[in-house]
Design an enzyme around this catalytic site. Structure first.
Site, mmCIF file in Angstrom:
data_model
loop_
_atom_site.group_PDB
_atom_site.id
_atom_site.type_symbol
_atom_site.label_atom_id
_atom_site.label_comp_id
_atom_site.label_asym_id
_atom_site.label_seq_id
_atom_site.Cartn_x
_atom_site.Cartn_y
_atom_site.Cartn_z
ATOM 1 N N HIS A 64 0.849 -1.194 0.000
ATOM 2 C CA HIS A 64 0.000 0.000 0.000
ATOM 3 C C HIS A 64 0.889 1.250 0.000
ATOM 4 O O HIS A 64 1.933 1.255 0.658
ATOM 5 C CB HIS A 64 -0.871 -0.025 1.260
ATOM 6 N N GLY A 108 0.488 -5.031 1.730
ATOM 7 C CA GLY A 108 -0.709 -5.345 0.948
ATOM 8 C C GLY A 108 -0.377 -6.137 -0.306
ATOM 9 O O GLY A 108 -1.201 -6.892 -0.812
ATOM 10 N N TYR A 138 -4.584 -4.462 10.761
ATOM 11 C CA TYR A 138 -5.009 -5.174 9.559
ATOM 12 C C TYR A 138 -6.533 -5.315 9.528
ATOM 13 O O TYR A 138 -7.250 -4.631 10.289
ATOM 14 C CB TYR A 138 -4.268 -6.505 9.359
HETATM 15 C C1 LCV Z 1 4.986 4.879 -0.020
HETATM 16 C C2 LCV Z 1 7.163 4.160 -0.282
HETATM 17 C C3 LCV Z 1 6.803 2.855 0.099
HETATM 18 C C4 LCV Z 1 5.444 2.613 0.416
HETATM 19 N N1 LCV Z 1 4.580 3.662 0.349
HETATM 20 O O1 LCV Z 1 14.116 2.230 -1.086
HETATM 21 O O2 LCV Z 1 0.220 -4.388 5.107
HETATM 22 S S1 LCV Z 1 -0.018 -3.089 5.726
HETATM 23 O O3 LCV Z 1 -1.190 -3.099 6.571
HETATM 24 O O4 LCV Z 1 1.166 -2.572 6.376
HETATM 25 C C5 LCV Z 1 -0.383 -1.984 4.403
HETATM 26 C C6 LCV Z 1 -0.933 -0.706 4.912
HETATM 27 C C7 LCV Z 1 0.840 -1.790 3.538
HETATM 28 O O5 LCV Z 1 0.963 -2.437 2.510
HETATM 29 O O6 LCV Z 1 1.717 -0.866 4.044
HETATM 30 C C8 LCV Z 1 2.940 -0.744 3.228
HETATM 31 C C9 LCV Z 1 3.894 -1.879 3.600
HETATM 32 N N2 LCV Z 1 5.138 -1.711 2.878
HETATM 33 C C10 LCV Z 1 6.354 -1.667 3.530
HETATM 34 O O7 LCV Z 1 6.451 -1.812 4.748
HETATM 35 C C11 LCV Z 1 7.570 -1.456 2.637
HETATM 36 C C12 LCV Z 1 8.144 -0.073 2.984
HETATM 37 N N3 LCV Z 1 9.292 0.169 2.115
HETATM 38 C C13 LCV Z 1 10.515 -0.365 2.421
HETATM 39 O O8 LCV Z 1 10.699 -1.142 3.353
HETATM 40 C C14 LCV Z 1 11.607 -0.001 1.471
HETATM 41 O O9 LCV Z 1 11.200 1.147 0.710
HETATM 42 C C15 LCV Z 1 11.909 -1.119 0.434
HETATM 43 C C16 LCV Z 1 12.566 -2.313 1.166
HETATM 44 C C17 LCV Z 1 10.608 -1.568 -0.288
HETATM 45 C C18 LCV Z 1 12.878 -0.560 -0.619
HETATM 46 O O10 LCV Z 1 13.980 -0.030 0.060
HETATM 47 P P1 LCV Z 1 14.975 0.931 -0.719
HETATM 48 O O11 LCV Z 1 16.021 1.296 0.253
HETATM 49 O O12 LCV Z 1 15.303 0.314 -2.035
HETATM 50 P P2 LCV Z 1 13.649 3.367 -0.071
HETATM 51 O O13 LCV Z 1 13.220 2.800 1.207
HETATM 52 O O14 LCV Z 1 14.664 4.435 -0.082
HETATM 53 O O15 LCV Z 1 12.327 3.888 -0.816
HETATM 54 C C19 LCV Z 1 12.473 4.648 -2.024
HETATM 55 C C20 LCV Z 1 11.320 5.631 -2.012
HETATM 56 O O16 LCV Z 1 10.082 4.908 -2.066
HETATM 57 C C21 LCV Z 1 9.270 5.285 -0.959
HETATM 58 C C22 LCV Z 1 10.232 5.723 0.137
HETATM 59 O O17 LCV Z 1 9.553 6.569 1.054
HETATM 60 C C23 LCV Z 1 11.265 6.452 -0.689
HETATM 61 O O18 LCV Z 1 10.684 7.708 -1.040
HETATM 62 P P3 LCV Z 1 11.646 9.026 -1.136
HETATM 63 O O19 LCV Z 1 12.618 8.688 -2.265
HETATM 64 O O20 LCV Z 1 10.688 10.128 -1.441
HETATM 65 O O21 LCV Z 1 12.334 9.127 0.211
HETATM 66 N N4 LCV Z 1 8.490 4.130 -0.513
HETATM 67 C C24 LCV Z 1 8.933 2.881 -0.308
HETATM 68 N N5 LCV Z 1 7.932 2.080 0.074
HETATM 69 N N6 LCV Z 1 4.973 1.393 0.741
HETATM 70 N N7 LCV Z 1 6.279 5.185 -0.341
#
Ligand code: LCV
Ligand code: LCV
Length: 276
Positions: A64, A108, A138
């Site tokens: 999400h 999600g 959730y």
């Molecule tokens: C918005 C993002 C996101 C993101 N949304 O790159 O299941 S529930 O109930 O939790 C539900 C509500 C749900 O699905 O929630 C989302 C769950 N997703 C996560 O927990 C994954 C969160 N993201 C990460 O852990 C990392 O971004 C990953 C491992 C996917 C990639 O890591 P990496 O180091 O390659 P960054 O973290 O630097 O992310 C690059 C850009 O994408 C945005 C993040 O904020 C960053 O934005 P900026 O460049 O503006 O700083 N981003 C990543 N995931 N789910 N935005």
């Protein structure tokens, strides 16, 4: 559609997510385009729909879009949010839906994989369901997707740890159907699943898929009040509980969240449950 490419090859439809610069976050826009893709396939002569991402992607979907989560005490996972509509679209599809996974799968998007009928994943993929990391309680249909797809203990471990598991682990627990190297992924999908389905009756497969969908969504005969209590409990967690807002803020500010919620905060709600 700009975020999703829909192609049909040899009676199989491929819905490819093409928003890797946003890590294929299940934003409203991406979910709505996937839903549009499903709608465009309704009367096509196909035997399966494959949801995939671009070859070579590091993140299949980051789940999400956290920046779209409501912070105005609305339910983040209510019935009508785009991601929930997408999950139902997959379950209501009249042919099997297969997740072809390369890269990591989060939140999600992991739920999206559980509602698909089969999963073929690359040996470098991981799967994580992460609401506990954001302070989200959730939702019932989402939890049931996991209960229906793996053992209870593994489903609880995934939710409580919010940590990724490897595609090999996911295969060992029956969640993933086949694991292959990224280069061989499509060949394994074709050889192990699609080529065998092609020789069978798509009509019979569709009737069986619809039965799976109806039967796996049947609920145990819970008293009605239990559903109301679940809603109360969830509302308390995402509305009155400070953890949810803290979870979102911490993610956006790129810092570790400091959660203050206590398990006993839910007691008032659970007290009501005991009286049923
Ligand atoms: C918005 C993002 C996101 C993101 N949304 O790159 O299941 S529930 O109930 O939790 C539900 C509500 C749900 O699905 O929630 C989302 C769950 N997703 C996560 O927990 C994954 C969160 N993201 C990460 O852990 C990392 O971004 C990953 C491992 C996917 C990639 O890591 P990496 O180091 O390659 P960054 O973290 O630097 O992310 C690059 C850009 O994408 C945005 C993040 O904020 C960053 O934005 P900026 O460049 O503006 O700083 N981003 C990543 N995931 N789910 N935005
Ligand atoms: C009548 C048969 C059969 C047979 N019925 O020997 O699950 S559902 O919903 O589909 C449900 C309705 C159901 O259970 O449907 C049946 C599902 N069964 C199958 O699909 C298996 C079909 N049979 C085969 O694949 C092969 O026969 C096997 C692999 C079992 C054995 O092969 P083999 O080469 O050793 P043949 O195929 O030559 O069969 C020998 C004789 O048995 C008959 C077949 O017609 C042949 O008869 P003739 O000697 O008169 O030619 N036979 C085999 N299975 N289920 N008859």
């Amino acid at each position: 559609m700009e975020l999703v490419k829909c192609t049909i090859e040899n009676r199989v439809a491929f819905l490819e997510m093409q928003n890797s610069k946003k890590l294929n976050c299940l934003s409203r826009a991406l979910c709505n385009e996937l839903i549009e893709g499903f709608a465009s396939l309704k009367n096509r002569d196909i035997l399966a729909i494959v949801i995939c991402a671009e070859k070579g992607c590091k993140v299949w979907s980051a789940g999400h879009d956290i920046k779209e989560l409501p912070t105005d005490s609305n339910d983040p996972l209510s019935f009508n949010v785009a991601m929930e509509k997408l999950l139902r679209e997959v379950q209501n599809a009249i042919v099997p839906v297969i997740a072809l996974v390369e890269g990591s799968v989060w939140g999600g998007a992991c739920d999206l994989c559980t509602v698909c009928d089969m999963i073929v994943a690359s040996d470098t993929s991981t799967f994580a369901i992460t609401p506990a990391k954001i302070g989200i309680p959730y939702n019932t249909s989402g939890i049931m997707h996991f209960v229906n797809t793996m053992s209870l203990n593994k489903a609880k471990e995934l939710f409580f740890t919010a940590s990724p598991i490897s595609s090999q682990d996911a295969y060992n627990m029956g969640f993933v159907n086949y694991v292959a190297s990224p280069e061989k992924l499509r060949d394994v999908l074709e050889e192990k699943i699609l080529s065998k389905m092609r020789g069978n009756s798509v009509l019979a497969i569709s009737a069986i898929k619809r039965q799976f969908s109806l039967l796996t969504r049947a609920t145990a005969n819970l008293p009605m009040e239990a559903f109301e209590n679940i809603q109360d409990m969830r509302r308390l967690a995402y509305q009155d509980g400070a953890d949810y807002i803290e979870g979102i803020s911490a993610f956006i500010e790129k810092r570790k969240p400091v959660f203050k919620g206590k398990a006993c905060d839910l007691d008032a709600i659970l007290e009501k449950d005991k009286k049923i």
